[in-house]
Design a protein around this motif. Structure first.
Motif, PDB file in Angstrom:
ATOM      1  N   MET A   1       0.852  -1.207   0.000  1.00 56.51           N
ATOM      2  CA  MET A   1       0.000   0.000   0.000  1.00 56.51           C
ATOM      3  C   MET A   1       0.880   1.246   0.000  1.00 56.51           C
ATOM      4  SD  MET A   1      -2.890   1.718   0.282  1.00 56.51           S
ATOM      5  CE  MET A   1      -2.380   3.425   0.290  1.00 56.51           C
ATOM      6  N   GLY A   2       2.166   1.057  -0.386  1.00 55.38           N
ATOM      7  CA  GLY A   2       3.038   2.224  -0.468  1.00 55.38           C
ATOM      8  C   GLY A   2       3.650   2.325  -1.849  1.00 55.38           C
ATOM      9  N   TYR A   3       4.065   3.542  -2.232  1.00 47.57           N
ATOM     10  CA  TYR A   3       4.682   3.758  -3.525  1.00 47.57           C
ATOM     11  C   TYR A   3       6.163   4.099  -3.336  1.00 47.57           C
ATOM     12  CZ  TYR A   3      -0.264   4.612  -4.685  1.00 47.57           C
ATOM     13  OH  TYR A   3      -1.620   4.529  -4.838  1.00 47.57           O
ATOM     14  N   THR A   4       7.010   3.599  -4.235  1.00 51.86           N
ATOM     15  CA  THR A   4       8.419   3.986  -4.214  1.00 51.86           C
ATOM     16  C   THR A   4       8.575   5.315  -4.963  1.00 51.86           C
ATOM     17  OG1 THR A   4       9.032   2.987  -6.310  1.00 51.86           O
ATOM     18  CG2 THR A   4       8.990   1.543  -4.377  1.00 51.86           C
ATOM     19  N   VAL A   5       9.746   5.909  -4.863  1.00 48.48           N
ATOM     20  CA  VAL A   5       9.972   7.182  -5.572  1.00 48.48           C
ATOM     21  C   VAL A   5       9.701   7.056  -7.053  1.00 48.48           C
ATOM     22  CG1 VAL A   5      11.534   8.698  -4.312  1.00 48.48           C
ATOM     23  CG2 VAL A   5      12.386   6.570  -5.235  1.00 48.48           C
ATOM     24  N   LYS A   6      10.237   5.985  -7.650  1.00 43.43           N
ATOM     25  CA  LYS A   6      10.079   5.828  -9.087  1.00 43.43           C
ATOM     26  C   LYS A   6       8.619   5.756  -9.476  1.00 43.43           C
ATOM     27  CE  LYS A   6      11.996   4.858 -13.156  1.00 43.43           C
ATOM     28  NZ  LYS A   6      11.163   3.886 -13.884  1.00 43.43           N
ATOM     29  N   MET A   7       7.860   4.976  -8.708  1.00 42.85           N
ATOM     30  CA  MET A   7       6.439   4.852  -9.019  1.00 42.85           C
ATOM     31  C   MET A   7       5.755   6.216  -8.964  1.00 42.85           C
ATOM     32  SD  MET A   7       5.719   1.387  -6.832  1.00 42.85           S
ATOM     33  CE  MET A   7       3.939   1.335  -7.016  1.00 42.85           C
ATOM     34  N   PRO A  35      12.847  -0.319   5.974  1.00 47.48           N
ATOM     35  CA  PRO A  35      14.008  -0.644   6.825  1.00 47.48           C
ATOM     36  C   PRO A  35      15.324  -0.247   6.166  1.00 47.48           C
ATOM     37  CG  PRO A  35      12.485  -2.477   6.767  1.00 47.48           C
ATOM     38  CD  PRO A  35      11.948  -1.473   5.797  1.00 47.48           C
ATOM     39  N   ALA A  36      15.376  -0.348   4.838  1.00 48.19           N
ATOM     40  CA  ALA A  36      16.619  -0.011   4.150  1.00 48.19           C
ATOM     41  C   ALA A  36      16.774   1.490   3.932  1.00 48.19           C
ATOM     42  CB  ALA A  36      16.671  -0.714   2.804  1.00 48.19           C
ATOM     43  N   GLY A  37      15.805   2.266   4.398  1.00 52.40           N
ATOM     44  CA  GLY A  37      15.898   3.706   4.238  1.00 52.40           C
ATOM     45  C   GLY A  37      15.215   4.214   2.984  1.00 52.40           C
ATOM     46  N   TYR A  38      14.518   3.350   2.272  1.00 55.15           N
ATOM     47  CA  TYR A  38      13.806   3.766   1.047  1.00 55.15           C
ATOM     48  C   TYR A  38      12.607   4.623   1.423  1.00 55.15           C
ATOM     49  CZ  TYR A  38      16.359   0.279  -1.693  1.00 55.15           C
ATOM     50  OH  TYR A  38      17.327  -0.453  -2.321  1.00 55.15           O
ATOM     51  N   ARG A  39      12.354   5.641   0.620  1.00 56.38           N
ATOM     52  CA  ARG A  39      11.167   6.470   0.814  1.00 56.38           C
ATOM     53  C   ARG A  39       9.926   5.666   0.432  1.00 56.38           C
ATOM     54  NH1 ARG A  39      14.383  11.552   0.439  1.00 56.38           N
ATOM     55  NH2 ARG A  39      15.833  10.420  -0.848  1.00 56.38           N
ATOM     56  N   VAL A  40       8.914   5.705   1.285  1.00 61.98           N
ATOM     57  CA  VAL A  40       7.660   5.015   1.008  1.00 61.98           C
ATOM     58  C   VAL A  40       6.533   6.037   1.055  1.00 61.98           C
ATOM     59  CG1 VAL A  40       6.057   3.238   1.772  1.00 61.98           C
ATOM     60  CG2 VAL A  40       8.532   2.895   2.021  1.00 61.98           C
ATOM     61  N   TYR A  41       5.946   6.292  -0.120  1.00 62.15           N
ATOM     62  CA  TYR A  41       4.898   7.303  -0.208  1.00 62.15           C
ATOM     63  C   TYR A  41       3.527   6.674  -0.014  1.00 62.15           C
ATOM     64  CZ  TYR A  41       8.415  10.492  -2.052  1.00 62.15           C
ATOM     65  OH  TYR A  41       9.525  11.282  -2.205  1.00 62.15           O
ATOM     66  N   SER A  42       2.684   7.338   0.752  1.00 62.32           N
ATOM     67  CA  SER A  42       1.311   6.875   0.968  1.00 62.32           C
ATOM     68  C   SER A  42       0.382   7.571  -0.026  1.00 62.32           C
ATOM     69  CB  SER A  42       0.869   7.227   2.381  1.00 62.32           C
ATOM     70  OG  SER A  42       0.702   8.625   2.498  1.00 62.32           O
ATOM     71  N   HIS A  43      -0.859   7.180  -0.017  1.00 61.02           N
ATOM     72  CA  HIS A  43      -1.828   7.830  -0.897  1.00 61.02           C
ATOM     73  C   HIS A  43      -2.022   9.285  -0.516  1.00 61.02           C
ATOM     74  CE1 HIS A  43      -5.820   8.656  -2.708  1.00 61.02           C
ATOM     75  NE2 HIS A  43      -5.207   8.077  -3.711  1.00 61.02           N
ATOM     76  N   ALA A  44      -1.949   9.561   0.782  1.00 56.96           N
ATOM     77  CA  ALA A  44      -2.055  10.959   1.231  1.00 56.96           C
ATOM     78  C   ALA A  44      -0.906  11.781   0.663  1.00 56.96           C
ATOM     79  CB  ALA A  44      -2.049  11.021   2.753  1.00 56.96           C
ATOM     80  N   ASP A  45       0.274  11.163   0.608  1.00 52.45           N
ATOM     81  CA  ASP A  45       1.418  11.870   0.034  1.00 52.45           C
ATOM     82  C   ASP A  45       1.158  12.204  -1.430  1.00 52.45           C
ATOM     83  OD1 ASP A  45       2.951  11.834   2.368  1.00 52.45           O
ATOM     84  OD2 ASP A  45       3.634   9.793   1.961  1.00 52.45           O
ATOM     85  N   LEU A  46       0.566  11.237  -2.137  1.00 55.39           N
ATOM     86  CA  LEU A  46       0.235  11.465  -3.545  1.00 55.39           C
ATOM     87  C   LEU A  46      -0.695  12.664  -3.697  1.00 55.39           C
ATOM     88  CD1 LEU A  46      -0.364   8.156  -5.495  1.00 55.39           C
ATOM     89  CD2 LEU A  46       1.215  10.005  -5.959  1.00 55.39           C
TER      90      LEU A  46
END
Lengths: 249, 249
Positions: A1-7, A35-46
């Motif tokens: 339920m999260g988006y990566t930067v690229k997505m 955990p690896a420090g990757y940004r995880v965007y939520s729908h609210a972020d979108l």
DNA sequence: TCTTGACCCTGACGCAACGTGAGGGTGTAG
DNA sequence: CTACACCCTCACGTTGCGTCAGGGTCAAGA
């Protein structure tokens, strides 16, 4: 339920670097990190990103957008109205520029020799008439001035041309004064009145634009400089002073 | 018979720093220096500055201006024509933005509640009609489409509304596909045809603009996202893909 | 003659909104 | 086990100047 930067980048049509940037300046920081420090965007972020891009598209700066989005009490209507004004003036400016480009193109393509009497030839051709109609065709002043202009005979036109030359020579003679010297302003006012007839009651903004054109367009500067070097610049300054004065009243 | 930086700056209406900059990047270096190292501008320098400011005003970059002015064989007409195009597209863009601002203002001022059926309400009001007329009122396509639209009965309109909903639901169902999937493109094409009727044979640029609006304007995104989160963004991508495809043909 | 004050000079950093690597870790498909 | 496609954080480059900083120059007045 999260988006990566690229997505997110692909979805919204922006670059990954842009998202990094927005994160760095705190305008859009993803709520989560993997955990690896990757940004995880939520729908609210979108959704927030959508808002950001909306205002960005409208030309707001990121700093402004940040305050707009972070402060809910911010008066968006006020901001939008102000921005509308800004856009309108930009559009006007661009239209002037297009006119100037057209004029320059015409003079480049039509041959470069211009007689001294043809100084204001450029203002006479269909191109300027077309532009004037586009801009002010709906006003009453345009109609009235148009009718007046159409009633002119060839002799009237010659007369007007002579008046123009006279005024220009007056201004050339005053080029040692300050651009806002009363005599200079008076000469400019006479020029404005004259152009009003030919140019269909042009508003101040347009007159000022013509003043700028004098300095930009080789067709005019060449002729001006035959009268007196530096005159074009001086005339522009005088036009600005005149416009400011009239506007201030 | 020479001008100092300040004099030139005041004459031309630019800052002293600007002149320093132009000197530094070699776009306008005064021919002389005083014994104390002061810049001394000649009349020829002033003329060159005029040219520089002219092209700058037209939006050329300083690098370009340098080549334009230094290389006499440079095709100015070509450059000007290219630049004219650029200006026109900028103007179009600004007009779209003004339309978008107007729409947002209208929705902010008119209250925020919008029913699902009113999704395309915004396209129906006088504001958009006014804008459409301003932009394309002179074309034959506008007239034809206008006549067609005026002949529609209320039932016809309801029918069109339903078609719209259907297409949108189709697209929602295809949101897992790629934006340039043939099925998606086909649905977008149907939407384009539909809007063509209501929107007076809108050109591709406008259709693409509407796609952008979907993403920017909360009125649309809210409703889209009721159908499926992220749909607005997807729809925009699909619209772009469609326009690119049609344009490429 | 000395001192103001208005000029002039050359660096050099700052700004907006990212682009563009560099150098290195992560995750997954074959 | 190895590609290969992603991800991360610096960090410098871009455009067209604005804005000090630190220091000369020049004409006029005391």
């Amino acid at each position: 339920m999260g988006y990566t930067v690229k997505m997110v980048a692909d979805l919204a049509g922006v670059s990954v670097r842009t998202l990094h940037h927005y994160d760095a300046i705190g305008i859009l920081s993803p709520q989560e990190r993997s955990p690896a420090g990757y940004r995880v965007y939520s729908h609210a972020d979108l959704e927030r990103l959508q808002q950001v891009l909306f205002f960005r598209e409208l030309g707001f700066g990121l700093r402004e957008i940040k305050t707009i989005l972070s402060d809910p009490s911010f008066d968006r209507r006020q901001a939008l109205r102000g921005h509308r004004e800004l856009l309108c003036s930009r559009r006007e400016r661009i239209e002037r520029l297009i006119g100037a480009v057209d004029g320059t193109l015409a003079s480049l393509e039509g041959g470069s020799e211009l007689s001294e009497e043809a100084m204001f030839e450029g203002f006479d051709n269909a191109e300027y008439e077309e532009e004037a109609r586009r801009k002010w065709g709906h006003t009453a002043a345009y109609k009235e001035s148009r009718e007046r202009a159409e009633a002119y005979s060839q002799d009237d036109w010659n007369d007007i041309m002579q008046q123009q030359q006279t005024i220009l020579r007056d201004i050339a003679g005053l080029a040692d004064r300050s651009p806002d010297d009363p005599d200079v302003l008076d000469a400019v006012r006479r020029m404005h009145n004259l152009i009003n007839d030919r140019f269909y009651a042009c508003p101040l903004a347009m007159f000022r634009g013509l003043g700028d054109l004098m300095v930009e367009d080789p067709r005019f500067t060449d002729t001006f400089d035959k009268l007196r070097p530096g005159l074009a610049l001086f005339y522009r300054q005088a036009v600005h002073a005149y416009c400011d004065q009239v506007q201030g009243q």
